[in-house]
Write a protein that holds these residues in place. Sequence first.
Motif, mmCIF file in Angstrom:
data_model
loop_
_atom_site.group_PDB
_atom_site.id
_atom_site.type_symbol
_atom_site.label_atom_id
_atom_site.label_comp_id
_atom_site.label_asym_id
_atom_site.label_seq_id
_atom_site.Cartn_x
_atom_site.Cartn_y
_atom_site.Cartn_z
ATOM 1 N N MET A 1 35.841 -13.557 7.983
ATOM 2 C CA MET A 1 35.547 -13.692 9.384
ATOM 3 C C MET A 1 34.955 -12.383 9.907
ATOM 4 N N PRO A 2 33.981 -12.484 10.796
ATOM 5 C CA PRO A 2 33.342 -11.261 11.279
ATOM 6 C C PRO A 2 34.235 -10.482 12.242
ATOM 7 N N THR A 3 34.016 -9.188 12.246
ATOM 8 C CA THR A 3 34.684 -8.302 13.176
ATOM 9 C C THR A 3 33.614 -7.432 13.805
ATOM 10 N N THR A 4 33.604 -7.340 15.132
ATOM 11 C CA THR A 4 32.700 -6.425 15.814
ATOM 12 C C THR A 4 33.517 -5.222 16.233
ATOM 13 N N ALA A 5 32.886 -4.318 16.935
ATOM 14 C CA ALA A 5 33.600 -3.116 17.376
ATOM 15 C C ALA A 5 34.809 -3.470 18.235
ATOM 16 N N THR A 6 34.733 -4.596 18.944
ATOM 17 C CA THR A 6 35.828 -4.913 19.857
ATOM 18 C C THR A 6 36.485 -6.260 19.595
ATOM 19 N N LEU A 7 35.859 -7.131 18.806
ATOM 20 C CA LEU A 7 36.388 -8.479 18.612
ATOM 21 C C LEU A 7 36.496 -8.855 17.149
ATOM 22 N N GLN A 8 37.482 -9.675 16.851
ATOM 23 C CA GLN A 8 37.616 -10.279 15.537
ATOM 24 C C GLN A 8 37.617 -11.785 15.736
ATOM 25 N N LEU A 9 36.760 -12.507 15.006
ATOM 26 C CA LEU A 9 36.715 -13.957 15.095
ATOM 27 C C LEU A 9 37.537 -14.532 13.962
ATOM 28 N N PRO A 11 39.806 -18.259 12.522
ATOM 29 C CA PRO A 11 39.986 -19.699 12.723
ATOM 30 C C PRO A 11 41.067 -19.954 13.775
ATOM 31 N N LEU A 12 40.823 -20.896 14.650
ATOM 32 C CA LEU A 12 41.782 -21.263 15.684
ATOM 33 C C LEU A 12 42.910 -22.043 15.025
ATOM 34 N N ALA A 13 44.119 -21.557 15.181
ATOM 35 C CA ALA A 13 45.299 -22.181 14.589
ATOM 36 C C ALA A 13 46.303 -22.528 15.689
ATOM 37 N N GLN A 14 47.274 -23.329 15.335
ATOM 38 C CA GLN A 14 48.279 -23.780 16.308
ATOM 39 C C GLN A 14 48.942 -22.616 17.030
ATOM 40 N N GLU A 15 49.176 -21.512 16.333
ATOM 41 C CA GLU A 15 49.839 -20.383 16.995
ATOM 42 C C GLU A 15 48.985 -19.737 18.084
ATOM 43 N N LEU A 50 36.936 -31.284 15.641
ATOM 44 C CA LEU A 50 36.669 -31.223 14.197
ATOM 45 C C LEU A 50 37.578 -30.173 13.561
ATOM 46 N N PRO A 51 38.001 -30.399 12.326
ATOM 47 C CA PRO A 51 38.915 -29.441 11.688
ATOM 48 C C PRO A 51 38.240 -28.126 11.297
ATOM 49 N N HIS A 52 36.926 -28.130 11.218
ATOM 50 C CA HIS A 52 36.187 -26.893 10.917
ATOM 51 C C HIS A 52 35.518 -26.380 12.197
ATOM 52 N N SER A 53 34.966 -25.222 12.137
ATOM 53 C CA SER A 53 34.178 -24.649 13.232
ATOM 54 C C SER A 53 34.965 -24.590 14.543
ATOM 55 N N ARG A 54 36.159 -24.022 14.460
ATOM 56 C CA ARG A 54 36.979 -23.753 15.649
ATOM 57 C C ARG A 54 37.532 -22.350 15.499
ATOM 58 N N PHE A 55 37.286 -21.527 16.511
ATOM 59 C CA PHE A 55 37.557 -20.091 16.383
ATOM 60 C C PHE A 55 38.134 -19.508 17.656
ATOM 61 N N VAL A 56 38.852 -18.411 17.476
ATOM 62 C CA VAL A 56 39.274 -17.579 18.594
ATOM 63 C C VAL A 56 38.637 -16.205 18.410
ATOM 64 N N ALA A 57 38.399 -15.540 19.524
ATOM 65 C CA ALA A 57 37.949 -14.152 19.525
ATOM 66 C C ALA A 57 39.138 -13.311 19.954
ATOM 67 N N LEU A 102 30.977 -15.858 20.120
ATOM 68 C CA LEU A 102 31.606 -17.109 19.715
ATOM 69 C C LEU A 102 30.566 -18.194 19.448
ATOM 70 N N LEU A 103 29.602 -18.339 20.339
ATOM 71 C CA LEU A 103 28.614 -19.399 20.187
ATOM 72 C C LEU A 103 27.711 -19.144 18.988
ATOM 73 N N ALA A 104 27.308 -17.907 18.768
ATOM 74 C CA ALA A 104 26.469 -17.593 17.602
ATOM 75 C C ALA A 104 27.210 -17.915 16.306
ATOM 76 N N TYR A 105 28.489 -17.561 16.242
ATOM 77 C CA TYR A 105 29.264 -17.829 15.044
ATOM 78 C C TYR A 105 29.515 -19.322 14.876
ATOM 79 N N LEU A 106 29.758 -20.011 15.988
ATOM 80 C CA LEU A 106 29.967 -21.455 15.949
ATOM 81 C C LEU A 106 28.724 -22.167 15.412
#
Length: 168
Positions: A1-9, A11-15, A50-57, A102-106
């Motif tokens: 998963m990519p990491t920028t200077a301020t964000l890490q993307l 997978p979105l999980a239940q937690e 969808l089970p894929h392509s779901r992310f948190v920043a 988020l949108l670019a990664y999605l």
Amino acid sequence: MPTTATLQLLPLAQEHYPAVSAIYAEGIATGQATFATEIPAWAEWDASHLPHSRFVALTGAGQVAGWAALTPVSGRCVYRGVAEVSVYVGAAHRGRGVGQQLLAYLVAESEQHGIWTLQASIMRLNTGSLRLHEQAGFRLVGVRERLGELRGQWHDVCMLERRSKVVG
């Protein structure tokens, strides 16, 4: 998963869902982000996306700044490569490029899963979201006038799509 200077993307999980649902609640409160008026429980949300392509920043402090996910537009097999985009950014993090990342990664991840068309239905008055999607290569394909009513007010909905250059 990519990491920028301020964000890490990640997978979105239940937690992540308590923070995801809080951000969704902020979107609901604006009256511009969705026609939904209630937050679904995790099981309902999980089943509808969808089970894929779901992310948190995540911020450097581990706070969920935003999220993105896809919903199938139809259960028919001919539309298996078409999905509806949801991108939400927490109020404290708006205007900082979180939505763009988020949108670019999605987009990139959706193509890895065979999605050839992404679509977005955005209230006309949500100019920030319209601009975000246009910057990500979405084009306006039409406006559905007075499509939905929310809190006694009718809203026009802009229909946007992005066709993949690598899938389909």
